[in-house]
Design a protein around this motif. Sequence first.
Motif, PDB file in Angstrom:
ATOM      1  N   VAL A 111       4.796   0.065  -2.098  1.00  0.00           N
ATOM      2  CA  VAL A 111       4.181   0.489  -3.359  1.00  0.00           C
ATOM      3  C   VAL A 111       3.752   1.951  -3.261  1.00  0.00           C
ATOM      4  N   ASP A 112       4.033   2.718  -4.309  1.00  0.00           N
ATOM      5  CA  ASP A 112       3.519   4.083  -4.383  1.00  0.00           C
ATOM      6  C   ASP A 112       2.068   3.993  -4.854  1.00  0.00           C
ATOM      7  N   LEU A 113       1.150   3.891  -3.898  1.00  0.00           N
ATOM      8  CA  LEU A 113      -0.242   3.549  -4.219  1.00  0.00           C
ATOM      9  C   LEU A 113      -0.938   4.596  -5.093  1.00  0.00           C
ATOM     10  N   GLY A 114      -0.442   5.818  -5.036  1.00  0.00           N
ATOM     11  CA  GLY A 114      -1.029   6.872  -5.863  1.00  0.00           C
ATOM     12  C   GLY A 114      -0.855   6.619  -7.354  1.00  0.00           C
ATOM     13  N   ARG A 115       0.051   5.708  -7.696  1.00  0.00           N
ATOM     14  CA  ARG A 115       0.338   5.452  -9.113  1.00  0.00           C
ATOM     15  C   ARG A 115      -0.501   4.321  -9.712  1.00  0.00           C
ATOM     16  N   TYR A 116      -1.382   3.697  -8.904  1.00  0.00           N
ATOM     17  CA  TYR A 116      -2.099   2.527  -9.415  1.00  0.00           C
ATOM     18  C   TYR A 116      -3.609   2.591  -9.188  1.00  0.00           C
ATOM     19  N   ASP A 117      -4.318   1.894 -10.079  1.00  0.00           N
ATOM     20  CA  ASP A 117      -5.772   1.749  -9.959  1.00  0.00           C
ATOM     21  C   ASP A 117      -6.148   0.363  -9.452  1.00  0.00           C
ATOM     22  N   VAL A 118      -5.250  -0.581  -9.665  1.00  0.00           N
ATOM     23  CA  VAL A 118      -5.553  -1.984  -9.354  1.00  0.00           C
ATOM     24  C   VAL A 118      -4.328  -2.652  -8.729  1.00  0.00           C
ATOM     25  N   VAL A 119      -4.563  -3.482  -7.719  1.00  0.00           N
ATOM     26  CA  VAL A 119      -3.501  -4.334  -7.172  1.00  0.00           C
ATOM     27  C   VAL A 119      -3.964  -5.788  -7.250  1.00  0.00           C
ATOM     28  N   PHE A 120      -3.199  -6.591  -7.966  1.00  0.00           N
ATOM     29  CA  PHE A 120      -3.449  -8.034  -8.037  1.00  0.00           C
ATOM     30  C   PHE A 120      -2.456  -8.738  -7.115  1.00  0.00           C
ATOM     31  N   ILE A 121      -2.969  -9.588  -6.256  1.00  0.00           N
ATOM     32  CA  ILE A 121      -2.105 -10.316  -5.325  1.00  0.00           C
ATOM     33  C   ILE A 121      -2.121 -11.795  -5.678  1.00  0.00           C
ATOM     34  N   GLU A 122      -0.956 -12.354  -5.976  1.00  0.00           N
ATOM     35  CA  GLU A 122      -0.878 -13.793  -6.212  1.00  0.00           C
ATOM     36  C   GLU A 122      -0.516 -14.479  -4.907  1.00  0.00           C
ATOM     37  N   ASN A 123      -1.440 -15.269  -4.384  1.00  0.00           N
ATOM     38  CA  ASN A 123      -1.202 -15.959  -3.127  1.00  0.00           C
ATOM     39  C   ASN A 123      -0.230 -17.123  -3.340  1.00  0.00           C
ATOM     40  N   VAL A 124       0.271 -17.692  -2.269  1.00  0.00           N
ATOM     41  CA  VAL A 124       1.147 -18.859  -2.341  1.00  0.00           C
ATOM     42  C   VAL A 124       0.335 -20.043  -2.882  1.00  0.00           C
ATOM     43  N   GLY A 125       0.972 -20.887  -3.704  1.00  0.00           N
ATOM     44  CA  GLY A 125       0.271 -22.026  -4.291  1.00  0.00           C
ATOM     45  C   GLY A 125      -0.207 -23.012  -3.248  1.00  0.00           C
TER      46      GLY A 125
END
Length: 216
Positions: free
Chosen positions: A109-123
Motif C-alpha cells: 500500500v502507498d501509505l502516503g495516500r491514505y488516512d485510514v486502513v480498515f482490516i477485515e479479519n478472517v471469519g
Amino acid sequence: MHIVQPGMEIDVLKENNKIANENYRLLKSHKIKSVDFMGSIGAGKTALIIKLAEKLRAKGVRVCAIAGDVTGADDYGRFEKSGLEAVNCNTGHECHLDANLVKKSLAKVDLGRYDVVFIENVGNLVCPADFPLGTDYRVVVVSTTEGDDMVRKHHDIFLHSDIAILNKMDIADAVGVDPNVIMEDYKKLTGGLKTMYPCSARKDEGIDEILAALGF
Ligand code: MG
Ligand code: ZN
C-alpha cells in the motif's frame, strides 16, 4: 487452525506482538488510523466496512482496506466494486490474520495516500483474539442471525476488543432474536463499562454512532 507445540505458543504470540508493534509504528508514522474488524463468517463485516468507508470518503477521508480471507478474492472484489481501494490478503490455511501477514499487505500500500486502513479479519470468533495486528482499534462484529448466545460463548474476543457491534438489527424480529439479550450479556461481561453498538449496515442505521466511537 493454528497448531502449536507446548512452549511454542508463547514464542509465536511474542513474535506476533513484536511485528504488531512495528505495524503500529509504521501506520502512525503516516498518521493513519487503523481498525481490525473481527467476527464470524456472515456477520456482515464486509458490508459494514463498505458502509463506514463510504461515509468517510464522502467527508474527504482517504480509506484503504485489507481483505483477509483464507482463500479467494470475494471480499476484495466487493470492496473494489464499492469504490474502496483494497489489498487482498489470503492466509492459505490459517483461520486468522497475523501481524506478519498484515505487514506484508501494508508493504503493498502507498501509505502516503491514505488516512485510514480498515482490516477485515478472517471469519472466526476464536483465534483472532490472540493475534493483535497493530491497529488503533479492535472491533468485534456479531449479527442477530447468529443467535442470542454469541457473547456467552465467546468471552475472549469480546474482552480483547475495544468496540463491539451488533449488526443486522433490521432482521432481528424475523430470526426470532431479542437484541437486548445480547447487549445485556455484553454489559455484564464488561462490568457495565462498555455498550454494544446496534446497527444495520444494509439499512444504513447506527453507522454514524460507530464512526463516532472510532473517533471520527
Ligand atoms: Mg466478509
Ligand atoms: Zn486461527
